[in-house]
Scaffold this motif. Structure first.
Motif, PDB file in Angstrom:
ATOM      1  N   ASN A  80      -6.543   6.427   7.929  1.00 29.24           N
ATOM      2  CA  ASN A  80      -5.207   6.489   7.347  1.00 29.24           C
ATOM      3  C   ASN A  80      -4.859   7.951   7.114  1.00 29.24           C
ATOM      4  O   ASN A  80      -5.599   8.667   6.438  1.00 29.24           O
ATOM      5  N   ASN A  82      -2.238   9.148   5.549  1.00 31.91           N
ATOM      6  CA  ASN A  82      -1.438   9.372   4.339  1.00 31.91           C
ATOM      7  C   ASN A  82      -0.281  10.321   4.654  1.00 31.91           C
ATOM      8  O   ASN A  82      -0.007  11.264   3.901  1.00 31.91           O
ATOM      9  N   THR A  85       4.418   9.031   3.771  1.00 29.78           N
ATOM     10  CA  THR A  85       4.214   8.057   2.684  1.00 29.78           C
ATOM     11  C   THR A  85       4.938   8.459   1.399  1.00 29.78           C
ATOM     12  O   THR A  85       4.786   7.795   0.367  1.00 29.78           O
ATOM     13  N   GLY A  89       2.484   8.574  -1.663  1.00 29.07           N
ATOM     14  CA  GLY A  89       1.407   9.121  -0.846  1.00 29.07           C
ATOM     15  C   GLY A  89       0.811  10.366  -1.486  1.00 29.07           C
ATOM     16  O   GLY A  89      -0.418  10.553  -1.497  1.00 29.07           O
ATOM     17  N   ASN A  92      -1.260   9.329  -4.364  1.00 26.56           N
ATOM     18  CA  ASN A  92      -2.544   8.796  -3.909  1.00 26.56           C
ATOM     19  C   ASN A  92      -3.519   9.913  -3.531  1.00 26.56           C
ATOM     20  O   ASN A  92      -4.719   9.831  -3.817  1.00 26.56           O
ATOM     21  N   ALA A  93      -2.992  10.962  -2.889  1.00 25.25           N
ATOM     22  CA  ALA A  93      -3.851  12.105  -2.547  1.00 25.25           C
ATOM     23  C   ALA A  93      -4.386  12.735  -3.832  1.00 25.25           C
ATOM     24  O   ALA A  93      -5.576  13.071  -3.928  1.00 25.25           O
ATOM     25  N   SER A  96      -7.090  10.553  -5.312  1.00 21.42           N
ATOM     26  CA  SER A  96      -8.377  10.631  -4.613  1.00 21.42           C
ATOM     27  C   SER A  96      -9.152  11.873  -5.061  1.00 21.42           C
ATOM     28  O   SER A  96     -10.377  11.832  -5.226  1.00 21.42           O
ATOM     29  N   SER A 115      -6.889  13.769   5.360  1.00 25.43           N
ATOM     30  CA  SER A 115      -6.787  12.388   5.844  1.00 25.43           C
ATOM     31  C   SER A 115      -6.406  12.403   7.314  1.00 25.43           C
ATOM     32  O   SER A 115      -5.653  13.261   7.759  1.00 25.43           O
ATOM     33  N   PRO A 122       0.267   2.903   3.106  1.00 30.02           N
ATOM     34  CA  PRO A 122      -0.315   3.386   1.855  1.00 30.02           C
ATOM     35  C   PRO A 122      -1.829   3.514   1.957  1.00 30.02           C
ATOM     36  O   PRO A 122      -2.500   2.707   2.602  1.00 30.02           O
ATOM     37  N   LEU A 123      -2.347   4.554   1.339  1.00 33.45           N
ATOM     38  CA  LEU A 123      -3.784   4.799   1.350  1.00 33.45           C
ATOM     39  C   LEU A 123      -4.481   3.694   0.566  1.00 33.45           C
ATOM     40  O   LEU A 123      -4.011   3.267  -0.491  1.00 33.45           O
ATOM     41  N   ASN A 230      -1.137  16.303  10.363  1.00 36.04           N
ATOM     42  CA  ASN A 230      -2.314  16.502   9.525  1.00 36.04           C
ATOM     43  C   ASN A 230      -3.274  17.594   9.998  1.00 36.04           C
ATOM     44  O   ASN A 230      -4.299  17.810   9.363  1.00 36.04           O
TER      45      ASN A 230
END
Lengths: 405, 405
Positions: A80, A82, A85, A89, A92-93, A96, A115, A122-123, A230
Motif C-alpha cells: 500500500n 498510502n 489518500t 492518509g 495514518n503515516a 505508524s 510506503s 487506506p493504510l 513515492n
C-alpha cells in the motif's frame, strides 16, 4: 525475465544498522511486507524524494521528520503506497511512526516512514500493530537479504549490493538494497533505495552527495517514463568505521564517493534489468551536447519512444525511429548534419543521414544482444549524459493490463 | 481493429481540384501509391508542417515551393518517406517535382512534394517516371475516395470527409482526406492531411486558419507520442463557390471556420480511431488550467503514460495512474487539493484524493466503453484544452515489433 541479473547474496553487515522484517499482512498474507531499520545514534542520514506533485503522505512526512530530528528508525511497508489518500492518509503515516516510536522509546519524528504499493486505498493500520513488534523482535545486522525481499512489489528478484574498500587505512563498507520494476504496476508504484556505509560523512557533505549519487543512478534510469508518487532514496552514514569524510576535496572523499557511486549505479541498473517485461538492457548515451539539459532531453526522448522500445524488443536496428526521436526532442537550432549515431561500435547515422558503410546485418547483430549502447553525438559541445532503459515487450502490456483484473 | 470507425464514402467534388492516382510501385507492387492533385489557377494554398528537426527532404522543399510560387500540383507518394536521406534525398525530391512540372507545363516550384513510408532509403525514381503519366491520365474531380486509399501506409482504413453548407447565399463545399496510424510503423511514418474548399479565402487569412485548424485537430491527437519526420497538412481554397472570405471577423468567416474545424477534427480523430492496435478512443480534457501550456502539458503527460494507456486497454479504471501522471506533468506550484478528476460523469478524484462516492463498479463501467472522456480539473484558472488518444494494446507491440522482420 530479468536481463543478465544475478541475485546478490554476499551482503556485508554495516556496523550501526540493524534490520527487522515481518509478515504484517498489509495487503497479502504470508509474505514479508514490513521492514524496520534501526540506525545507531550519531549516524547521519540524507534523502532524495520524488518530484511528483502528488507525492504520497509518507514522503511528505518523511521529509518533515528528516528536517526535525536525527533519524533513528526507518519504517517501510509494501502492499500500500498510502498515496492519493488525503488527510487521513497523512494521519495514518503519522500513526505508524508513533507506533514504532512508542515501541522503541524514541519520538515519532525520529522515524522515517516509506510506503509502496496500491495507490488510493487506506493504510491497513492493524497490519502495523501486528507487524512492528514482529519486526523489532528479529532486528539484526544480518537481515539485509531478507529486507531486500521484504520491500519488493512487482519486482521479480531482490536487489542489493555490498562492497568494501580501504580508505585512510580503515576498512569501509557499503551495503544497499533497492526495489522498483516499472513506474510501476497499475498502482504498485515506486522506486526505493536504501544505502548505508559505516564511514562518517559530515552532514553538510552527505545531502549533496545523496543528490549527486541519485542523479547519476536512480535519476538516470527509466522503464516507461512514469514517475511514482513515492520514489525515495536514503543514504545512511553510521560513522563506525573510523573513516571520517569532513573535507569534500580530500582523497578519502573522492575514494568513498567513487565506491558509493558504483553501488548506487548497480542498484539502479538492477531495477532496469528487472524492468516489467524487459528483455534488453540498453544504455542511451548522448555526447557532444551543448548543455546537460539538452543531452538529457535527447536521451529521454529516445529512451521513452515506444517505437524505439518496440524495435529493441524486436531486435530490429531501426535507426529511422532513433533519428526521428532525436529530431523531436526539442533541441533548438539543431544542425542535423552534425549528428552521428552508433549502436555499440557500429555507426548507423553519419552526418544526419544513413551511414554509407552501414549494413543491416551489422545493426541486427548488435540489436540481437541482450545488452548494448546507443550513442548519439550531437556535434554541439562536449557534455555527455547516459541513462539506462529497457525494451517494451508484450510482457509489459500483459503485466500492466492484467493487474487488478 | 479501428474504434467506431465508419468509412466515409460520400465525397463531394471540389470545383478546382482534380486528383489522379496510380500504381507506381514505389515500394510494393499492385497498390495505389502515387497521388497527383491538380489545383486550379487562382486558388490559395497554406500548409503546416512537422516540427521534427529531422524533417524529410520533401517537407523542406515543399515549404520552399510554397513561398516561391502559387501551387498548381501536389505530388504524394507512399512507401518511402525520403527522410534521413541527406543531399541525394533532396535532389530526388527536386527531381520528382521537375518530372511532374515537365509533364504539365508548369515550373517545378509550382509542385508541392509529399512522401510517407520507410525512412532512410533512396527514393525509387523509376516509380515516379512510371507513375506520374498514369496518375495524370486519370485526373478527375471524383477521385477523392481512391486518393484516400492511395496515401495510406499502415492505416487499416481510408480516412476522408465532406460537408457542405450555405454561406452568404452560396453553397460551399469542404472535402478532405488524411492518413496516419501511429507515428508510426518502424519507418512507415507520417500524418498527412489535405483539405480543400471551394470558398475564396484571402491568403493572409488562410495561413492563420491552417495553423489554427491544425492546432485544434491534427495537433491534438497522439497515438504514441512520436512525431514523424514528414507530418504535413495542406488547406486549399479554390474560390470557385462565390463565397469570399476577406474579413476574418465576418459572419461568413466564422461560419466557414466552424465548418472547416469540424472536418479537420473528424479527419484527425479518424487517425486515432485507426491508431495502431487501438481498442479505445479516449478524450483527455484538462479544465481550469492557468495557461494553455500547462493544460497541454497535463493532457499529454496523461495521454502518453504507458501505464494509463495499458489500463485503458485492460478496461481498468486505474485512477492512481492518472493521478500520478498529472502529478509528474511539471506544473509549478501545484495545489493537488484542488484537483478533481472525472471519467465521463463519474468523479474519481475529489480535492486530490479518492472521491468518497466513487465505487470501482462505476469506474469499470466507463472504462469498459470503447469511447469515454477523462476530465481533469486543475482549479488554477479557466483555460481548457482537450486531445484525443487511444489505448496501448498487445496489438501495438505486435505491429511495431514485427514490421521489417
Amino acid at each position: 525475465m530479468a536481463v543478465n541479473f544475478t541475485v546478490f547474496d554476499a551482503f556485508l553487515p554495516i556496523d550501526g544498522v540493524r534490520l527487522g522484517v515481518a509478515q504484517a499482512g498489509v495487503r497479502y498474507a504470508n509474505r514479508d511486507d514490513l521492514v524496520v531499520m534501526e540506525i545507531a545514534d550519531g549516524a547521519h542520514v540524507a534523502g532524495v524524494f520524488t518530484r511528483n506533485a502528488f507525492c504520497a503522505a509518507p514522503v511528505t512526512l518523511c521529509q518533515q521528520h528528516l528536517q526535525q530530528a536525527q533519524p533513528r528508525y526507518v519504517l517501510i511497508n509494501t502492499g500500500n503506497a498510502n498515496a492519493g489518500t488525503g488527510k487521513s492518509g497523512f494521519a495514518n503515516a503519522e500513526a505508524s511512526c508513533r507506533m514504532l516510536a512508542a515501541a522503541t522509546g524514541v519520538e515519532p519524528q525520529h522515524v522515517l516512514p516509506f510506503s509502496t504499493g496500491v495507490i488510493g486505498e487506506p493504510l491497513n493500520m492493524a497490519a502495523f500493530e501486528r507487524g512492528i513488534p514482529l519486526a523489532l523482535a528479529n532486528l539484526s545486522e544480518d537481515n539485509w537479504a531478507r529486507a531486500a525481499r521484504g520491500i519488493m512489489t512487482t519486482d521479480t528478484l531482490p536487489k542489493g549490493y555490498s562492497s568494501e574498500c580501504d580508505i585512510d587505512g580503515h576498512r569501509v563498507r557499503i551495503t544497499g538494497i533497492s526495489k522498483g520494476a516499472g513506474m510501476i504496476m497499475p498502482n504498485m508504484a515506486t522506486m526505493l533505495g536504501y544505502i548505508a556505509t559505516d564511514a562518517y560523512i559530515a552532514e553538510s557533505i552527505l545531502q549533496d552527495w545523496c543528490r549527486q549519487l541519485a542523479d547519476c543512478s536512480f535519476n538516470r534510469i527509466t522503464i516507461d517514463g512514469d514517475t511514482s508518487t513515492n520514489d525515495s532514496c536514503l543514504l545512511i552514514a553510521t560513522g563506525r568505521s573510523g573513516v571520517r569524510i569532513e573535507d569534500v576535496n580530500s582523497d578519502a572523499a573522492s575514494a568513498l564517493f567513487t565506491e558509493l557511486k558504483a553501488t548506487f549505479q548497480r542498484l539502479a541498473q538492477a531495477i532496469v534489468r528487472d524492468g516489467e517485461g524487459a528483455t534488453k538492457f540498453v544504455t542511451i548515451a548522448v555526447e557532444q551536447a551543448a548543455t546537460q539539459q539538452e543531452a538529457l532531453d535527447v536521451a529521454y526522448t529516445v529512451a521513452h519512444s515506444p517505437l524505439v522500445k518496440t524495435a529493441m524488443f524486436a531486435s530490429d536496428a531501426n535507426w529511422g525511429r532513433i533519428l526521428a526521436a532525436v529530431g523531436r526532442s526539442g533541441v533548438q537550432n539543431f544542425d542535423l548534419e552534425r549528428v552521428q549515431i552508433f549502436i555499440d561500435d557500429v555507426q548507423i547515422v553519419e552526418d544526419g543521414g544513413r551511414c554509407e558503410r552501414y549494413q543491416e546485418a551489422l545493426g541486427a547483430a548488435v540489436f540481437a544482444k541482450t545488452e548494448f549502447t546507443v550513442t548519439i553525438q550531437l556535434g554541439r559541445g562536449d557534455v555527455r549524459e547516459a541513462l539506462w532503459t529497457c525494451d517494451f515487450s508484450h510482457e509489459y502490456v500483459t503485466i500492466n493490463a492484467n493487474y487488478r483484473s
